[in-house]
Design a protein around this motif. Structure first.
Motif, PDB file in Angstrom:
ATOM      1  N   VAL A  81       0.828  -1.213   0.000  1.00  0.00           N
ATOM      2  CA  VAL A  81       0.000   0.000   0.000  1.00  0.00           C
ATOM      3  C   VAL A  81       0.860   1.261   0.000  1.00  0.00           C
ATOM      4  N   GLY A  82       1.824   1.331   0.909  1.00  0.00           N
ATOM      5  CA  GLY A  82       2.633   2.541   1.032  1.00  0.00           C
ATOM      6  C   GLY A  82       3.370   2.902  -0.233  1.00  0.00           C
ATOM      7  N   HIS A  83       4.039   1.930  -0.852  1.00  0.00           N
ATOM      8  CA  HIS A  83       4.773   2.236  -2.089  1.00  0.00           C
ATOM      9  C   HIS A  83       3.825   2.642  -3.208  1.00  0.00           C
TER      10      HIS A  83
ATOM     11  N   SER B 190     -12.081   7.298  -3.460  1.00  0.00           N
ATOM     12  CA  SER B 190     -12.764   6.017  -3.684  1.00  0.00           C
ATOM     13  C   SER B 190     -12.546   5.080  -2.498  1.00  0.00           C
ATOM     14  N   THR B 191     -13.496   4.185  -2.302  1.00  0.00           N
ATOM     15  CA  THR B 191     -13.358   3.149  -1.281  1.00  0.00           C
ATOM     16  C   THR B 191     -12.486   2.037  -1.830  1.00  0.00           C
ATOM     17  N   ILE B 192     -11.335   1.813  -1.196  1.00  0.00           N
ATOM     18  CA  ILE B 192     -10.419   0.777  -1.665  1.00  0.00           C
ATOM     19  C   ILE B 192     -10.192  -0.311  -0.614  1.00  0.00           C
ATOM     20  N   GLY B 193     -10.828  -0.176   0.551  1.00  0.00           N
ATOM     21  CA  GLY B 193     -10.623  -1.167   1.598  1.00  0.00           C
ATOM     22  C   GLY B 193     -11.809  -1.238   2.535  1.00  0.00           C
ATOM     23  N   SER B 194     -11.715  -2.149   3.474  1.00  0.00           N
ATOM     24  CA  SER B 194     -12.728  -2.289   4.513  1.00  0.00           C
ATOM     25  C   SER B 194     -12.817  -1.014   5.339  1.00  0.00           C
TER      26      SER B 194
ATOM     27  N   VAL C  87      -5.064   3.882   7.394  1.00  0.00           N
ATOM     28  CA  VAL C  87      -3.614   3.797   7.227  1.00  0.00           C
ATOM     29  C   VAL C  87      -3.025   5.197   7.264  1.00  0.00           C
ATOM     30  N   ARG C  88      -2.019   5.381   8.083  1.00  0.00           N
ATOM     31  CA  ARG C  88      -1.357   6.677   8.176  1.00  0.00           C
ATOM     32  C   ARG C  88       0.159   6.511   8.004  1.00  0.00           C
TER      33      ARG C  88
ATOM     34  N   VAL D 266     -11.427   4.530   2.721  1.00  0.00           N
ATOM     35  CA  VAL D 266     -11.437   5.498   1.625  1.00  0.00           C
ATOM     36  C   VAL D 266     -10.033   6.071   1.410  1.00  0.00           C
ATOM     37  N   LEU D 267      -9.546   6.028   0.172  1.00  0.00           N
ATOM     38  CA  LEU D 267      -8.242   6.596  -0.149  1.00  0.00           C
ATOM     39  C   LEU D 267      -8.298   8.117  -0.050  1.00  0.00           C
ATOM     40  N   LYS D 268      -7.496   8.685   0.827  1.00  0.00           N
ATOM     41  CA  LYS D 268      -7.544  10.119   1.095  1.00  0.00           C
ATOM     42  C   LYS D 268      -6.412  10.905   0.446  1.00  0.00           C
ATOM     43  N   SER D 269      -5.213  10.329   0.412  1.00  0.00           N
ATOM     44  CA  SER D 269      -4.075  11.115  -0.070  1.00  0.00           C
ATOM     45  C   SER D 269      -2.927  10.210  -0.467  1.00  0.00           C
ATOM     46  N   TYR D 270      -2.083  10.729  -1.348  1.00  0.00           N
ATOM     47  CA  TYR D 270      -0.793  10.109  -1.628  1.00  0.00           C
ATOM     48  C   TYR D 270       0.266  10.784  -0.755  1.00  0.00           C
ATOM     49  N   LEU D 271       1.459  10.223  -0.759  1.00  0.00           N
ATOM     50  CA  LEU D 271       2.612  10.842  -0.105  1.00  0.00           C
ATOM     51  C   LEU D 271       3.320  11.713  -1.133  1.00  0.00           C
TER      52      LEU D 271
END
Length: 439
Positions: free
Chosen positions: A229-231, A251-255, A260-261, A291-296
């Motif tokens: 996920v992180g990469h 978008s919803t990508i997980g339960s 994840v932070r 829900v996917l909120k942001s990239y690094l």
């Protein structure tokens, strides 16, 4: 637009290694140098020097390289995100490792090595490590930052042998800070766990193959969230078209149990007060309740993805690239016992590497060991076991998340560089995951 920034580094590394009770290495390495990055139009120029008196020349060289690149291959101008104005309290080591006598460090290493010994243990190795870096950052925009950081810790390995069978147990503890990190853990207990792990693996059976409900311990779940996920959430990877979560922000990508932070402000091994672009560190929520909120992001990618910069890191004097820090699945309300309750499947512990394809979104990780679980009860041990599946399918198949978040330290490789990171997670239950043998 012509821009440049400068990083000046000055520090040392110490290593003490005992192999089978004997001194194998005692070394101390000093380093000093500077790195300059320049931006002209749509091109970067980069150079480094090992003599800080040559920084002025390095600035001119980096600008000249960027100008030449921009002239030979003009690209759309790169706009850097504004520098966040956050006040940072820099952590100060409580016990400077340099003030601790070498004899005391050697005694610690010997004590750890002795705790590794026992019946069936045929080989041991213990490594002590300390690192110090004094950092100065300056830029043509007038930003200036100065801080120092220590990282200290140890690792140990025990090899057990019974007849023709041989297995290895490992343990380690590394963190940001000075010699006080050894007050945060019990090195002898960790060594005993490594010894017991090696012996347990000698007696472990072969794994089943197929789809099972799988419980992942904090170490293996943390490796999954970092690698798979992180990469994929690193913005430069997204821009290269090599991320399975490209274009999925919102978008919803997980339960809904999965948050994840990535948080470099935490005092874990991946901590830094400022990144290699001089940006003050701050946490990033990658996924919130599925829900996917942001990239690094770096300063270059932040404007493209409406995110904040602060995740550009470099190894030594190399160029900054988008990297993780302390990446973890957040706790939920369940106890570990509730995660196991009624489960028929497999419990996997620890990580021995694996592989990930961030673009296709598939992974395969090798566990250190596993156990058969029947009606929530941990049964016979198994070895040479792996888990593999689709990243997005796995995120959506996480049905239980415990409240026992733990971090494990390591180093992460990317772009030919290696930086310290920490991965974390509580115990999690993944429904219907692919389990199989691994070499």
């Amino acid at each position: 637009m012509e821009f440049y920034d400068v990083r000046e580094l000055d520090g040392y590394n110490v290593s003490i290694v005992y192999d089978n009770g004997e001194v194998d290495e005692i070394s101390e390495h000093f380093f000093k140098g500077g790195a300059v990055r320049a931006l002209v139009g749509g091109s970067f120029g980069f150079t480094s020097v090992d003599d800080l008196e040559k920084i002025g020349t390095a600035i001119k060289d980096a600008i000249a390289i960027a100008r030449k690149m921009d002239g030979l291959n003009p690209r759309p101008p790169i706009e850097l995100a504004p520098m966040p104005k956050l006040r940072k309290d820099v952590y100060k080591a409580k016990k400077d490792p340099a003030s601790v006598p070498l004899e005391e460090k050697q005694r610690l290493v010997k004590d750890i090595e002795e705790a590794l010994r026992g019946d069936l243990i045929k080989s041991t190795r213990v490594t002590y490590s300390e690192a110090y870096t004094h950092n100065i950052f300056k830029s043509s925009e007038g930003d200036e930052v100065e801080f120092e950081i220590y990282r200290t810790g140890f690792s140990c390995v025990a090899v057990a042998k019974d007849g023709g069978a041989m297995q290895m147990g490992r343990s380690s503890y590394f963190n940001v800070g000075g010699y006080e990190v050894f007050d945060q853990c019990d090195p002898l207990k960790l060594a005993e766990e490594a010894r017991k792990e090696a012996i347990t693996l000698l007696r472990a059976g072969s794994p089943p193959a197929g789809r099972f409900d799988v419980i992942l311990d904090p170490e293996l779940a943390g490796v999954f969230i970092h690698e798979a996920v992180g990469h994929a959430a690193e913005a430069d990877t997204v821009l290269e078209g090599d991320s399975c979560i490209e274009g999925m922000i919102g978008s919803t990508i997980g339960s809904e149990l999965v948050t994840v932070r990535d948080d470099p402000t935490l005092l874990r091994y991946g901590h830094y007060p400022y990144d290699s672009e001089g940006v003050p560190s701050q946490p990033t929520t990658i996924i919130e309740h599925g829900v996917l909120k942001s990239y690094l992001n770096s300063r270059e990618t932040a404007l493209k993805f409406s995110g904040h910069p602060g995740n550009a890191r470099s190894s030594g004097l190399m160029r900054p690239v988008v990297r993780m820090s302390n990446t973890f699945i957040e706790n939920e309300d369940m106890s570990v016992e509730e995660v196991f309750e009624g489960v028929d499947g497999v419990y996997l512990k620890g990580s021995r590497g694996g592989q990930v394809n961030t673009g296709e979104g598939i992974f395969q990780f090798n566990a250190v060991m596993g156990y058969i679980v029947e009606n929530g009860q941990i049964g016979k041990p198994i070895r040479d076991v792996s888990i593999s599946d689709s990243t997005l399918r796995t995120l959506k198949s996480i049905v239980r998340v415990a409240n026992d978040l733990e971090f494990h330290s390591g180093r992460c490789g990317k772009a030919g560089q290696s930086v310290p990171v920490a991965d974390g997670s509580p115990h999690i239950l993944v429904k219907d995951a692919v389990v199989g043998g691994s070499a």
